[in-house]
Motif scaffolding. Structure first.
Motif, short mmCIF file in Angstrom:
data_model
loop_
_atom_site.label_atom_id
_atom_site.label_comp_id
_atom_site.label_asym_id
_atom_site.label_seq_id
_atom_site.Cartn_x
_atom_site.Cartn_y
_atom_site.Cartn_z
N ILE A 220 0.74 -1.14 0.07
CA ILE A 220 0.03 0.09 -0.17
C ILE A 220 0.94 1.32 -0.02
CG2 ILE A 220 -0.24 -0.32 2.43
CD1 ILE A 220 -3.13 1.13 2.27
N GLY A 221 0.69 2.33 -0.91
CA GLY A 221 1.41 3.23 -0.84
C GLY A 221 0.90 4.02 -2.04
N LYS A 227 5.12 0.08 -6.62
CA LYS A 227 4.49 -1.18 -6.19
C LYS A 227 4.33 -2.15 -7.21
CE LYS A 227 0.79 0.94 -4.97
NZ LYS A 227 1.12 2.33 -5.21
N PRO A 351 -3.90 4.37 -0.58
CA PRO A 351 -4.28 4.39 0.58
C PRO A 351 -5.59 5.13 0.59
CG PRO A 351 -2.53 6.15 0.22
CD PRO A 351 -2.46 5.07 -0.77
N HIS A 389 1.92 -7.18 5.07
CA HIS A 389 1.25 -5.98 4.80
C HIS A 389 2.66 -5.08 4.71
CE1 HIS A 389 -2.41 -7.06 7.52
NE2 HIS A 389 -2.20 -7.72 6.47
N CYS A 390 2.87 -4.56 3.64
CA CYS A 390 4.11 -3.66 3.29
C CYS A 390 3.53 -2.24 3.02
CB CYS A 390 4.95 -4.52 2.12
SG CYS A 390 6.54 -3.73 1.83
N GLU A 391 3.98 -1.29 3.64
CA GLU A 391 4.01 0.13 3.19
C GLU A 391 4.99 0.57 2.37
OE1 GLU A 391 3.58 2.17 7.06
OE2 GLU A 391 2.00 0.91 7.70
N GLN A 393 6.97 3.77 0.22
CA GLN A 393 7.31 5.24 0.17
C GLN A 393 7.75 5.43 -1.22
OE1 GLN A 393 6.14 7.47 2.35
NE2 GLN A 393 5.93 6.36 4.67
N SER A 504 0.97 -4.04 9.64
CA SER A 504 0.67 -2.69 9.83
C SER A 504 -0.75 -2.45 9.64
CB SER A 504 1.61 -1.77 8.74
OG SER A 504 1.34 -2.00 7.49
N LEU A 505 -1.36 -3.06 8.65
CA LEU A 505 -2.82 -2.93 8.34
C LEU A 505 -3.71 -3.34 9.43
CD1 LEU A 505 -3.16 -3.38 4.43
CD2 LEU A 505 -2.64 -1.20 5.87
N TRP A 510 -4.01 2.71 12.28
CA TRP A 510 -3.59 2.75 10.99
C TRP A 510 -4.11 4.18 10.22
CZ3 TRP A 510 -4.53 2.91 5.71
CH2 TRP A 510 -3.37 2.96 5.00
N ILE A 515 0.42 6.69 6.44
CA ILE A 515 1.52 5.75 6.14
C ILE A 515 2.78 6.59 6.61
CG2 ILE A 515 2.81 4.61 4.60
CD1 ILE A 515 0.47 4.60 2.77
#
Length: 515
Positions: A220-221, A227, A351, A389-391, A393, A504-505, A510, A515
């Protein structure tokens, strides 16, 4: 005069032998029985035209044709060739001597040429099981069918070639393929490589962990953060297919009619990326002919859903059962078929509707209600089946402008293969379990039980970060994979800490913190 030819009906991944009985008597009528669909009923028109154009006068007689067993539905154009040969044999133009030794499939063009059909690999497997001497297929299907050993496979260009072969007028050699050579020489050539990715070390680490344990992953970003770019490179770090996996994957693609001409075995793990407008049937499979859907086409590979929140909620919800059972049963009024669908589920999403919620360089214009509604499109039960879950940037300019390439896929893949080998050895006594993501509740207690320090850390994280109870097993599975990547038999506290960071989610704050 009565003659018999043989072909096969494909339903799911299995093929059933079909006996075509052709009876010719005086008269002018044509009768076709045996639960044939429109394409099969129209075959007589194609056959008559093909006969005329290769120099054979269509018989003027009363033809009665039965497709046995009569209670199995016959669909498609693959019956053209055996029907034509049967009619010619009944007319005395083709010798009956070898008809019982060979199964045949193929669509006829009006000029007599043979056109490719789907499911040739399943038919070849059935022909070997039934102890036929050989199988006759269109030339475009010959490499696909020749994967099956102990069976003579003949690729023919047109109906005239088949007639000459059956009459012994010309000698044809069966196609022989070095299956292992074809398989191994294409396993390590990829168009996309992680060396092209600048920065994003934390995301690449998450993808490595996901590949090592077969874990599902969501990124998610904001738009343009990379991504999709990284997801498309995931197959380059997955372990190579085994021969058994390759055969099963090839069979699915053969039934779907998605094998390119000249392909024998699929040597690289499939990567399926359907558009967000995909329907439920296209995702799961089915339709008039019970074809495999995207989840089955991704078997032994990756199913990537880009812009996850843009998919319809009903389409996403049908993924819940395949993700859990790794197989899908399609039941309709006319058929029930089962397809395997053991795949890595990888998704990416923004997001918020505008895409910039929490982005330090762009201003988000979405209201809190819009953000909440956007994120709620992904249901809790579906998110429950995603381990990591991967954020993501955006990459700073300093890293983006670096000329030095990143770590190549080959180096990452080597570590992934070593971790998978550890898992295969660990689960060799458990049928159908090959990686950590497939562990059951009992196996988690046996192989991923944390020590006292790790358990205290996990308890503290769940309380302070408002992690849900469903995150507990996922964290232990991912921690087990992280330990395998380091070659450690026991899960340590820092393995648990890294695994917690991949949930993270699940954190209750959150949506408020961004983020």
């Amino acid at each position: 005069m009565l003659v018999k030819t043989f072909c096969a009906a494909v339903m799911g991944l299995e093929a059933t032998t079909i006996t075509i009985e052709v009876n010719m008597t005086r008269g002018v009528m044509f009768h076709l029985s045996g639960l044939a669909d429109t394409a099969v009923k129209e075959s007589y028109d194609r056959i008559r035209a093909a006969m005329s154009n290769i120099g054979f006068k269509p018989p003027t007689a009363d033809l009665t044709i039965n497709l046995s067993p009569a209670d199995i539905r016959k669909e498609g154009s693959s019956y053209d060739l055996p029907l034509a040969v049967g009619i010619l044999a009944a007319h005395g133009k083709v010798s009956e001597t070898m008809l019982s030794d060979y199964m045949m499939i193929g669509e006829l063009g009006l000029d007599g040429k043979l056109k490719p059909v789907s499911g040739a690999l399943s038919v070849a497997i059935r022909a070997r099981q039934e102890k036929f001497k050989g199988l006759i297929v269109p030339m475009e299907n010959v490499n696909e069918a020749a994967v099956v050993n102990n069976l003579d496979i003949y690729g023919m260009e047109n109906l005239s070639d088949v007639i000459s072969f059956m009459n012994g007028a010309e000698r044809y050699e069966p196609t022989v393929i070095d299956t292992r050579k074809e398989f191994y020489e294409h396993q390590y050539s990829f168009d996309l490589d992680f060396a092209d990715v600048r920065g994003q070390e934390s995301v690449k680490r998450a993808l490595e962990v996901a590949a090592a344990g077969g874990h599902n992953l969501i990124m998610i970003g904001s738009p343009g953060s990379g991504k999709s770019m990284m997801a498309k490179r995931l197959p380059s770090i997955l372990p190579p297919l085994s021969l058994a996996e390759s055969l099963e994957t090839t069979q699915i693609h053969s039934v779907a009619g998605k094998l390119s001409s000249g392909t024998s075995l699929i040597s690289q793990r499939p990567f399926r990326s359907p558009h967000h407008t995909v329907s439920q049937v296209a995702m799961t499979g089915g339709g008039n002919r019970a074809l495999p859907g995207e989840v089955s086409m991704a078997h032994n590979g990756v199913l990537f859903l880009d812009e996850l929140a843009e998919f319809s909620k009903s389409t996403l919800e049908v993924l819940r059962q395949p993700l859990e059972d790794r197989k899908i049963t399609i039941s309709r009024a006319k058929y029930t078929v089962e397809y395997p669908c053991s795949f890595m589920f990888v998704a990416s999403m923004n997001p918020c509707p505008c895409g910039y919620y929490g982005d330090p360089t762009h201003h988000c214009v979405c209201t809190p209600g819009q953000i909440s509604r956007y994120l709620s499109k992904i249901s809790g039960p579906l998110m429950d089946r995603i381990d990591i879950h991967c954020e993501v940037q955006a990459v700073p300019f300093a890293q983006l402008s670096q000329m030095q390439p990143g770590e190549p896929s080959a180096a990452i893949r080597e570590r992934v293969i070593k971790a998978r080998q550890i898992q295969e050895e660990r689960y060799k006594a458990f049928k159908g379990i090959y990686c950590n993501a497939q562990m059951t509740e009992k196996m988690i207690h046996q192989f991923a039980e944390p020590d006292t320090q790790s358990l205290d850390m996990l308890r503290m994280a769940m309380e302070r970060l408002s992690l849900s109870a469903r995150a507990y097993n996922r964290i232990l599975k991912v921690a087990r994979t992280i330990a395998d990547l380091e070659g450690q038999a026991q899960i340590q506290s820092y393995h648990i800490a890294e695994a917690i960071g991949y949930r993270s989610l699940d954190r209750g704050d959150w949506a408020e913190r961004g983020i």
